[in-house]
Design a protein around this motif. Structure first.
Motif, short mmCIF file in Angstrom:
data_model
loop_
_atom_site.label_atom_id
_atom_site.label_comp_id
_atom_site.label_asym_id
_atom_site.label_seq_id
_atom_site.Cartn_x
_atom_site.Cartn_y
_atom_site.Cartn_z
N GLN A 153 11.54 -8.68 -4.17
CA GLN A 153 11.26 -7.89 -5.37
C GLN A 153 10.80 -6.47 -5.04
OE1 GLN A 153 8.63 -10.93 -7.12
NE2 GLN A 153 9.89 -10.71 -8.97
N PHE A 154 10.26 -6.23 -3.87
CA PHE A 154 9.73 -4.91 -3.53
C PHE A 154 10.80 -3.81 -3.45
CE2 PHE A 154 5.96 -7.34 -2.28
CZ PHE A 154 4.99 -6.60 -2.94
N PRO A 155 12.03 -4.08 -2.99
CA PRO A 155 13.03 -3.00 -2.97
C PRO A 155 13.33 -2.41 -4.34
CG PRO A 155 13.72 -4.77 -1.53
CD PRO A 155 12.51 -5.26 -2.28
N GLY A 156 13.08 -3.13 -5.41
CA GLY A 156 13.32 -2.62 -6.76
C GLY A 156 12.15 -1.85 -7.34
N SER A 157 11.06 -1.75 -6.61
CA SER A 157 9.86 -1.10 -7.10
C SER A 157 10.03 0.41 -7.20
CB SER A 157 8.68 -1.41 -6.18
OG SER A 157 7.55 -0.66 -6.57
N ARG A 158 9.55 0.97 -8.28
CA ARG A 158 9.57 2.43 -8.45
C ARG A 158 8.31 3.06 -7.89
NH1 ARG A 158 11.86 3.03 -14.59
NH2 ARG A 158 13.90 2.12 -14.18
N GLN A 159 7.32 2.25 -7.52
CA GLN A 159 6.05 2.75 -7.03
C GLN A 159 6.05 3.01 -5.53
OE1 GLN A 159 3.45 -0.36 -8.44
NE2 GLN A 159 2.85 0.87 -10.20
N LEU A 160 7.09 2.57 -4.85
CA LEU A 160 7.15 2.69 -3.40
C LEU A 160 8.26 3.65 -2.99
CD1 LEU A 160 6.88 -1.11 -2.56
CD2 LEU A 160 5.06 0.58 -2.37
N SER A 161 8.02 4.37 -1.89
CA SER A 161 9.05 5.25 -1.36
C SER A 161 10.09 4.41 -0.61
CB SER A 161 8.43 6.27 -0.41
OG SER A 161 8.01 5.64 0.78
N ARG A 162 11.19 5.03 -0.27
CA ARG A 162 12.25 4.32 0.46
C ARG A 162 11.72 3.85 1.82
NH1 ARG A 162 18.11 5.78 -0.09
NH2 ARG A 162 19.03 3.97 0.88
N MET A 163 10.93 4.68 2.48
CA MET A 163 10.38 4.31 3.78
C MET A 163 9.43 3.10 3.65
SD MET A 163 8.26 6.58 6.58
CE MET A 163 6.80 6.70 5.59
N GLU A 164 8.60 3.11 2.61
CA GLU A 164 7.68 2.00 2.40
C GLU A 164 8.44 0.71 2.13
OE1 GLU A 164 3.76 4.22 0.55
OE2 GLU A 164 5.47 3.84 -0.78
N LEU A 170 7.07 -8.19 5.87
CA LEU A 170 6.69 -9.29 4.98
C LEU A 170 7.46 -10.56 5.29
CD1 LEU A 170 6.40 -7.51 1.50
CD2 LEU A 170 4.62 -7.90 3.21
N LEU A 171 6.85 -11.69 5.01
CA LEU A 171 7.47 -12.99 5.23
C LEU A 171 8.29 -13.39 4.01
CD1 LEU A 171 4.39 -14.82 6.77
CD2 LEU A 171 6.32 -13.78 7.98
N GLU A 172 9.38 -14.09 4.24
CA GLU A 172 10.31 -14.48 3.16
C GLU A 172 9.67 -15.36 2.09
OE1 GLU A 172 13.49 -13.75 2.36
OE2 GLU A 172 13.60 -12.31 4.00
N ASN A 173 8.93 -16.37 2.48
CA ASN A 173 8.45 -17.38 1.54
C ASN A 173 7.04 -17.12 1.02
OD1 ASN A 173 10.86 -18.79 1.87
ND2 ASN A 173 10.08 -19.87 3.65
N GLU A 174 6.54 -15.91 1.20
CA GLU A 174 5.20 -15.56 0.74
C GLU A 174 5.30 -14.62 -0.45
OE1 GLU A 174 2.16 -16.54 2.04
OE2 GLU A 174 3.28 -17.90 3.33
#
Length: 69
Positions: free
Chosen positions: A26-37, A45-49
């Protein structure tokens, strides 16, 4: 006349939003994070967490503070 508005203390809905957990995908779709972040999170990050946004920011900081090998 105008009155000074008192600052709102943390509203329950704001607190609930901060406690919301997200999966790694879900994080790649975030507008709050830069591309580098987003790239850093994809690596650390772990897959199942699930993580709160605050936890994700902590992982980013830990990654940025590590020494290069």
């Amino acid at each position: 006349m105008f009155t000074k508005k008192e600052p709102d203390s943390k509203k329950p809905e704001t607190q609930q939003k901060n406690d919301q957990k997200y999966s790694k995908v879900q994080f790649p779709g975030s507008r709050q994070l830069s591309r580098m972040e987003k790239d850093i999170l994809a690596a650390v990050l772990l897959e199942n967490e699930t993580y709160t946004l605050e936890e994700a920011q902590q992982h980013i900081q830990q990654f940025m503070n590590r020494e290069a090998q």
